[in-house]
Design a protein around this motif. Structure first.
Motif, PDB file in Angstrom:
ATOM      1  N   ASP A  23       1.046  -0.934  -0.159  1.00  0.00           N
ATOM      2  CA  ASP A  23       0.060  -0.261   0.417  1.00  0.00           C
ATOM      3  C   ASP A  23       0.899   1.264  -0.179  1.00  0.00           C
ATOM      4  O   ASP A  23       0.108   2.399  -0.523  1.00  0.00           O
ATOM      5  CB  ASP A  23      -0.966  -0.361   1.430  1.00  0.00           C
ATOM      6  CG  ASP A  23      -1.775  -1.059   0.877  1.00  0.00           C
ATOM      7  OD1 ASP A  23      -2.334  -1.386   0.544  1.00  0.00           O
ATOM      8  OD2 ASP A  23      -2.269  -1.146   2.844  1.00  0.00           O
ATOM      9  N   ALA A  24       2.415   1.086   0.885  1.00  0.00           N
ATOM     10  CA  ALA A  24       2.503   2.438   0.629  1.00  0.00           C
ATOM     11  C   ALA A  24       4.281   1.357   0.305  1.00  0.00           C
ATOM     12  O   ALA A  24       5.036   0.469   0.827  1.00  0.00           O
ATOM     13  CB  ALA A  24       2.471   2.777   1.664  1.00  0.00           C
ATOM     14  N   GLN A  25       5.112   2.916   0.204  1.00  0.00           N
ATOM     15  CA  GLN A  25       6.536   2.493  -0.077  1.00  0.00           C
ATOM     16  C   GLN A  25       7.278   3.466   0.621  1.00  0.00           C
ATOM     17  O   GLN A  25       7.274   5.126   0.478  1.00  0.00           O
ATOM     18  CB  GLN A  25       6.790   2.729  -1.163  1.00  0.00           C
ATOM     19  CG  GLN A  25       8.500   2.120  -1.653  1.00  0.00           C
ATOM     20  CD  GLN A  25       8.784   3.202  -3.064  1.00  0.00           C
ATOM     21  OE1 GLN A  25       8.543   4.023  -3.529  1.00  0.00           O
ATOM     22  NE2 GLN A  25       8.979   2.255  -4.309  1.00  0.00           N
ATOM     23  N   LEU A  26       8.247   3.322   1.296  1.00  0.00           N
ATOM     24  CA  LEU A  26       9.806   4.771   1.431  1.00  0.00           C
ATOM     25  C   LEU A  26      10.543   4.090   1.335  1.00  0.00           C
ATOM     26  O   LEU A  26      10.889   2.269   0.725  1.00  0.00           O
ATOM     27  CB  LEU A  26       9.720   4.309   3.481  1.00  0.00           C
ATOM     28  CG  LEU A  26       8.400   4.682   4.043  1.00  0.00           C
ATOM     29  CD1 LEU A  26       7.839   3.327   4.792  1.00  0.00           C
ATOM     30  CD2 LEU A  26       8.629   5.949   4.904  1.00  0.00           C
ATOM     31  N   VAL A  27      11.515   5.309   1.074  1.00  0.00           N
ATOM     32  CA  VAL A  27      13.454   4.598   0.722  1.00  0.00           C
ATOM     33  C   VAL A  27      14.039   5.752   1.423  1.00  0.00           C
ATOM     34  O   VAL A  27      14.375   6.867   1.351  1.00  0.00           O
ATOM     35  CB  VAL A  27      13.212   5.245  -0.929  1.00  0.00           C
ATOM     36  CG1 VAL A  27      14.603   5.063  -1.577  1.00  0.00           C
ATOM     37  CG2 VAL A  27      12.249   4.227  -1.386  1.00  0.00           C
ATOM     38  N   VAL A  28      14.718   4.369   1.559  1.00  0.00           N
ATOM     39  CA  VAL A  28      16.118   5.063   2.689  1.00  0.00           C
ATOM     40  C   VAL A  28      17.438   5.645   2.643  1.00  0.00           C
ATOM     41  O   VAL A  28      17.476   4.158   2.090  1.00  0.00           O
ATOM     42  CB  VAL A  28      16.244   4.863   4.342  1.00  0.00           C
ATOM     43  CG1 VAL A  28      16.744   5.354   5.077  1.00  0.00           C
ATOM     44  CG2 VAL A  28      14.752   4.769   4.659  1.00  0.00           C
ATOM     45  N   THR A  29      17.826   6.961   2.164  1.00  0.00           N
ATOM     46  CA  THR A  29      19.597   6.651   1.353  1.00  0.00           C
ATOM     47  C   THR A  29      20.601   5.671   3.239  1.00  0.00           C
ATOM     48  O   THR A  29      19.930   5.824   3.593  1.00  0.00           O
ATOM     49  CB  THR A  29      19.648   8.015   1.359  1.00  0.00           C
ATOM     50  OG1 THR A  29      20.262   8.413   2.328  1.00  0.00           O
ATOM     51  CG2 THR A  29      19.121   8.886   0.157  1.00  0.00           C
ATOM     52  N   VAL A  30      21.318   4.980   1.725  1.00  0.00           N
ATOM     53  CA  VAL A  30      22.347   4.834   2.993  1.00  0.00           C
ATOM     54  C   VAL A  30      23.975   4.701   2.481  1.00  0.00           C
ATOM     55  O   VAL A  30      24.671   4.427   3.238  1.00  0.00           O
ATOM     56  CB  VAL A  30      22.231   2.744   2.813  1.00  0.00           C
ATOM     57  CG1 VAL A  30      21.328   2.374   4.090  1.00  0.00           C
ATOM     58  CG2 VAL A  30      22.372   1.864   1.308  1.00  0.00           C
ATOM     59  N   ILE A  36      14.743   9.455   4.703  1.00  0.00           N
ATOM     60  CA  ILE A  36      14.254   8.914   4.633  1.00  0.00           C
ATOM     61  C   ILE A  36      13.545  10.128   2.759  1.00  0.00           C
ATOM     62  O   ILE A  36      12.866  10.559   3.160  1.00  0.00           O
ATOM     63  CB  ILE A  36      12.914   8.838   5.258  1.00  0.00           C
ATOM     64  CG1 ILE A  36      13.060   8.515   6.488  1.00  0.00           C
ATOM     65  CG2 ILE A  36      11.735   8.224   4.757  1.00  0.00           C
ATOM     66  CD1 ILE A  36      12.268   8.231   8.153  1.00  0.00           C
ATOM     67  N   ILE A  37      13.987   9.468   2.065  1.00  0.00           N
ATOM     68  CA  ILE A  37      14.219   9.878   0.850  1.00  0.00           C
ATOM     69  C   ILE A  37      12.863  10.640  -0.140  1.00  0.00           C
ATOM     70  O   ILE A  37      12.637  11.234  -1.143  1.00  0.00           O
ATOM     71  CB  ILE A  37      15.312  10.428  -0.471  1.00  0.00           C
ATOM     72  CG1 ILE A  37      15.727  11.689  -0.961  1.00  0.00           C
ATOM     73  CG2 ILE A  37      15.239   8.676  -0.704  1.00  0.00           C
ATOM     74  CD1 ILE A  37      16.789  12.308  -0.437  1.00  0.00           C
ATOM     75  N   SER A  38      12.140   9.294   0.429  1.00  0.00           N
ATOM     76  CA  SER A  38      10.699   8.845  -0.424  1.00  0.00           C
ATOM     77  C   SER A  38       9.538   8.073   0.046  1.00  0.00           C
ATOM     78  O   SER A  38      10.011   7.593   0.891  1.00  0.00           O
ATOM     79  CB  SER A  38      10.959   8.179  -2.397  1.00  0.00           C
ATOM     80  OG  SER A  38       9.213   8.354  -2.021  1.00  0.00           O
TER      81      SER A  38
END
Length: 310
Positions: A23-30, A36-38
């Motif tokens: 249902d949802a998506q998060l993207v985190v830089t590493v 939490i970029i998206s």
């Protein structure tokens, strides 16, 4: 659907971790950050600002003098800082790899301890369904000084073209006051991006206006949102009337310029001895509004926010 965690490459940010539940998506830089970029509900656009050009930064000479780096890159998305804001300490260049480990419902991100003795963590927990997210941020006095008076500061940079909205305080305590507003020196008090009504305080992001505008207040309801493209991003955070909040008592602040807008919450200030940690928890959601938002200066805008935040 079970929560999925995997490494991906995201836009200009390089290696990142994607957390999704169908249902949802998060993207985190590493590769740097973390940010939490998206954050998006499937079918919707990313709510957050992404600086793919790597131009939004602080290039104060004090950063190079202290850390040997030319600038601090904001990058966009969500980051954790600590108060008080000052150069160069706050702007430590977080441009090295971040370690991460999967948890039961998400991921914990741990950047290296900063050379100035500050250590951060960001733990992201996504609900099993829907767009609900819990973000737990910690600040540790790893070797900063014997005692350090600080608080976590959670800053979310959101995309262009929307309106930040936060509720007016409604506590009845006459003849005493029930709210305080603070403004930063660069804020024009006639700036028409900042508006109020009986129910809400609003700050509009305008990509044609290069000037900066920032305000803060004692947000007793403990939530703020950002209305854009038919969606309302909402973050909730604690308010403790006994806490000592920074900036003359603000647990909420918002900033905007031509690039983005920031939705910021703050914890109460505490004295951390060496090795001590303080945490700050926010909960997020994305609420569909069923269409574009009317002008923020209209009663219809307030009515839509009322209907979404019940």
């Amino acid at each position: 659907m079970a929560i999925s965690v995997k490494e991906i490459n995201f836009e200009s940010m390089g290696k990142c971790v994607e957390i999704s539940n169908g249902d949802a998506q998060l993207v985190v830089t590493v590769e740097r950050g973390p940010r939490i970029i998206s954050y998006k509900a499937f079918g919707g656009e990313n709510i957050f600002f992404v600086d793919n050009s790597f131009t939004v930064c602080s290039d104060s000479p004090t950063i190079k003098e202290a850390y040997g780096k030319d600038k601090y890159l904001m990058l966009g998305g969500h980051r954790v800082w600590s108060t008080p804001e000052r150069l160069p300490e706050t702007y430590y260049p977080d441009d090295v790899a971040v370690s991460w480990e999967q948890t039961e419902s998400g991921v914990k991100f741990t950047p290296p301890v900063q050379a100035n003795g500050i250590a951060y963590t960001v733990t992201v927990a996504l609900a099993e369904s829907g767009a609900g997210v819990t973000v737990t941020q910690t600040v540790t006095n790893a070797a900063h000084m014997d005692e350090w008076y600080t608080t976590p500061w959670a800053i979310t940079q959101v995309r262009k073209g929307g309106v930040m909205v936060a509720p007016q305080n409604t506590r009845q305590c006459a003849p005493l006051a029930n709210r305080v507003f603070v403004f930063w020196p660069y804020t024009n008090m006639n700036d028409d991006r900042f508006t109020t009504s009986d129910r809400y305080i609003k700050l509009r992001q305008d990509p044609t206006m290069n000037s900066s505008c920032k305000f803060g207040f004692n947000n007793e309801a403990g939530w703020a949102g950002y209305a854009v493209d038919g969606q309302l991003f909402i973050k909730k955070f604690p308010f403790d009337e006994k806490a000592d909040y920074p900036d003359y008592g603000c647990n909420y602040e918002s900033y905007t310029d031509a690039n983005s807008l920031e939705v910021e919450s703050l914890g109460g200030q505490v004295m951390l001895a060496k090795g001590e940690t303080v945490s700050h928890v926010e909960t997020w959601d994305i609420l569909p509004a069923g269409g574009q938002f009317p002008c923020e200066k209209t009663e219809q805008f307030d009515d839509i926010i009322d209907s979404l935040v019940k």
